[in-house]
Scaffold this motif. Sequence first.
Motif, short mmCIF file in Angstrom:
data_model
loop_
_atom_site.label_atom_id
_atom_site.label_comp_id
_atom_site.label_asym_id
_atom_site.label_seq_id
_atom_site.Cartn_x
_atom_site.Cartn_y
_atom_site.Cartn_z
N SER A 33 -20.04 4.89 9.57
CA SER A 33 -18.67 5.27 8.85
C SER A 33 -17.41 5.35 8.93
CB SER A 33 -19.75 6.54 7.78
OG SER A 33 -19.15 7.49 9.42
N ARG A 34 -17.61 5.73 10.49
CA ARG A 34 -15.95 5.76 10.99
C ARG A 34 -14.85 4.25 10.90
NH1 ARG A 34 -16.59 10.55 15.53
NH2 ARG A 34 -17.09 12.26 13.61
N GLN A 35 -15.76 3.56 11.54
CA GLN A 35 -15.56 1.91 11.83
C GLN A 35 -15.08 1.41 10.16
OE1 GLN A 35 -19.12 -0.17 13.75
NE2 GLN A 35 -17.24 -0.39 15.24
N ARG A 36 -16.28 1.94 8.96
CA ARG A 36 -15.95 1.49 8.10
C ARG A 36 -14.19 1.78 7.39
NH1 ARG A 36 -21.10 2.20 7.44
NH2 ARG A 36 -20.58 4.47 5.77
N ARG A 37 -14.27 3.11 7.38
CA ARG A 37 -13.46 3.48 7.31
C ARG A 37 -12.00 3.10 8.12
NH1 ARG A 37 -11.08 6.84 2.96
NH2 ARG A 37 -9.87 4.99 3.79
N ALA A 38 -11.75 3.06 9.47
CA ALA A 38 -10.65 2.22 10.10
C ALA A 38 -10.07 0.99 9.32
CB ALA A 38 -10.74 2.44 11.15
N LYS A 39 -11.52 -0.17 8.76
CA LYS A 39 -11.08 -0.82 8.46
C LYS A 39 -10.68 -0.86 7.44
CE LYS A 39 -14.69 -3.80 11.04
NZ LYS A 39 -15.89 -4.39 11.14
N ALA A 40 -11.03 0.43 6.35
CA ALA A 40 -10.66 0.37 4.93
C ALA A 40 -9.54 0.61 4.88
CB ALA A 40 -11.54 1.11 4.13
N ASP A 41 -9.14 1.83 5.44
CA ASP A 41 -7.24 1.78 5.98
C ASP A 41 -6.51 1.29 6.39
OD1 ASP A 41 -8.82 4.07 4.89
OD2 ASP A 41 -8.34 5.25 7.69
N ALA A 42 -6.92 -0.14 7.62
CA ALA A 42 -5.87 -0.85 7.39
C ALA A 42 -5.90 -1.69 6.49
CB ALA A 42 -6.77 -2.08 8.59
N ALA A 43 -7.49 -2.38 6.20
CA ALA A 43 -7.00 -2.66 4.50
C ALA A 43 -5.98 -2.79 3.36
CB ALA A 43 -7.86 -3.61 3.99
N LEU A 44 -6.66 -1.38 2.81
CA LEU A 44 -5.31 -1.21 2.28
C LEU A 44 -3.84 -0.62 2.45
CD1 LEU A 44 -8.27 2.15 1.38
CD2 LEU A 44 -7.09 0.38 -0.08
N ALA A 45 -3.56 -0.56 3.87
CA ALA A 45 -1.98 -0.87 4.73
C ALA A 45 -1.74 -1.80 4.45
CB ALA A 45 -1.69 -0.29 5.82
N GLU A 46 -2.79 -3.00 4.39
CA GLU A 46 -1.44 -4.03 3.91
C GLU A 46 -1.46 -4.79 2.92
OE1 GLU A 46 -3.16 -9.12 4.90
OE2 GLU A 46 -4.49 -7.77 5.57
N PHE A 47 -2.89 -4.18 1.48
CA PHE A 47 -2.74 -4.47 0.56
C PHE A 47 -1.68 -3.30 -0.11
CE2 PHE A 47 -3.86 -2.42 -3.51
CZ PHE A 47 -4.30 -3.93 -4.52
N ASP A 48 -1.15 -2.64 0.43
CA ASP A 48 0.04 -1.87 0.23
C ASP A 48 1.04 -2.50 0.28
OD1 ASP A 48 -1.46 0.14 -1.41
OD2 ASP A 48 -1.48 1.98 0.44
N ALA A 49 1.42 -2.21 1.68
CA ALA A 49 2.63 -3.43 1.85
C ALA A 49 3.07 -4.70 1.25
CB ALA A 49 2.97 -3.85 3.24
N ARG A 50 1.87 -5.67 0.84
CA ARG A 50 1.96 -6.96 -0.21
C ARG A 50 2.09 -6.58 -1.28
NH1 ARG A 50 -2.85 -8.74 0.85
NH2 ARG A 50 -3.74 -7.94 -1.35
N ASN A 51 2.07 -5.41 -1.81
CA ASN A 51 2.24 -5.24 -2.74
C ASN A 51 3.45 -4.21 -3.15
OD1 ASN A 51 -0.12 -5.95 -4.40
ND2 ASN A 51 -1.14 -3.77 -4.75
N ALA A 52 4.60 -4.14 -2.32
CA ALA A 52 4.87 -3.37 -2.39
C ALA A 52 6.38 -4.85 -2.38
CB ALA A 52 5.00 -2.31 -1.09
N LYS A 53 5.76 -5.41 -1.91
CA LYS A 53 7.05 -6.47 -1.47
C LYS A 53 7.01 -7.20 -2.65
CE LYS A 53 7.37 -10.79 1.75
NZ LYS A 53 8.08 -11.52 0.21
#
Length: 305
Positions: A33-53
């Motif tokens: 579950s911690r691995q999934r959380r870490a992967k999700a956080d990284a993907a969401l950060a990338e998602f947010d950065a792309r949307n912000a751009k």
Amino acid sequence: MTLQSILGNFALILFVLTVVTGIIWFFDRFYLSRQRRAKADAALAEFDARNAKLSADGIKLENSGRAALEANLLRQPTWVEYSGSFFPVIAMVFFLRSFLYEPFKIPSSSMVPTLLVGDLILVNKFTYGIRLPILNKKVIEVNKPQRGDVMVFKYPKDMSLDYIKRVVGVPGDKITYQNKRLTINGQALSYTPLPDYLNEDTLDYSQQFTENLSNVQHTIAVRSGRPPISLEGVMDFPNKDACSYNPEGFTCTVPAGNYFMMGDNRDNSEDSRYWGFVPDENIVGKAFLVWMNLGNFKRIGTFFK
């Protein structure tokens, strides 16, 4: 241990399932579950950065995709999800069966008229002490079996089988059974005649008596014309030299740490008369309640002694 005995040992199957599903549950809870959380956080950060751009470039975006992305990334694999769901249920059943109450089904008529074929009974697992599951090793002493108790135990000739009989003799008792009457430590038991018992499965009648065994009054059945014991059926067993047999019955002195068991259907029961004493380590528990009988609903809720 043979495959048949393993498959017949439901406690062992439950134990294995509890361990396997428990390992998967803990592994997921503290690692996957911690691995999934870490992967999700990284993907969401990338998602947010792309949307912000894209927003900075004047492109209007829908934010609903973020929640769906997060849910998809955090979703458990199917095998983990099922194991996690089953673990608490299996663990609870294993605990209840191992330490509190265990159900059994009566397969034969050896305890008629007290217990009938098809009775589903409950057995108290802690009355005679707390025992380790699977190993059946007693770790906490509680009570000792008493004369008159209806007890479930491991059959001494095959530990994969569970038997149910009545405790007739406790350690040190001198048991004499002559002409279908019990004498314990020189004191003859009292018997009160009852109307004949009709066995609805075989459609034949047996004589019934109320037997007073250490102030435990219960009903027994005997068949006229049957011998008290079939000498050719007596097997070799530990401490057999503590018994003497004759055509009219037997006398046995119960060794320390052992119990003498007999069925209430005296002329249709393979019991300690034939295969010997039951060691304390074979004890499973004390039977006390019929909780179901699919062929006879009137039996439901019957307490017995």
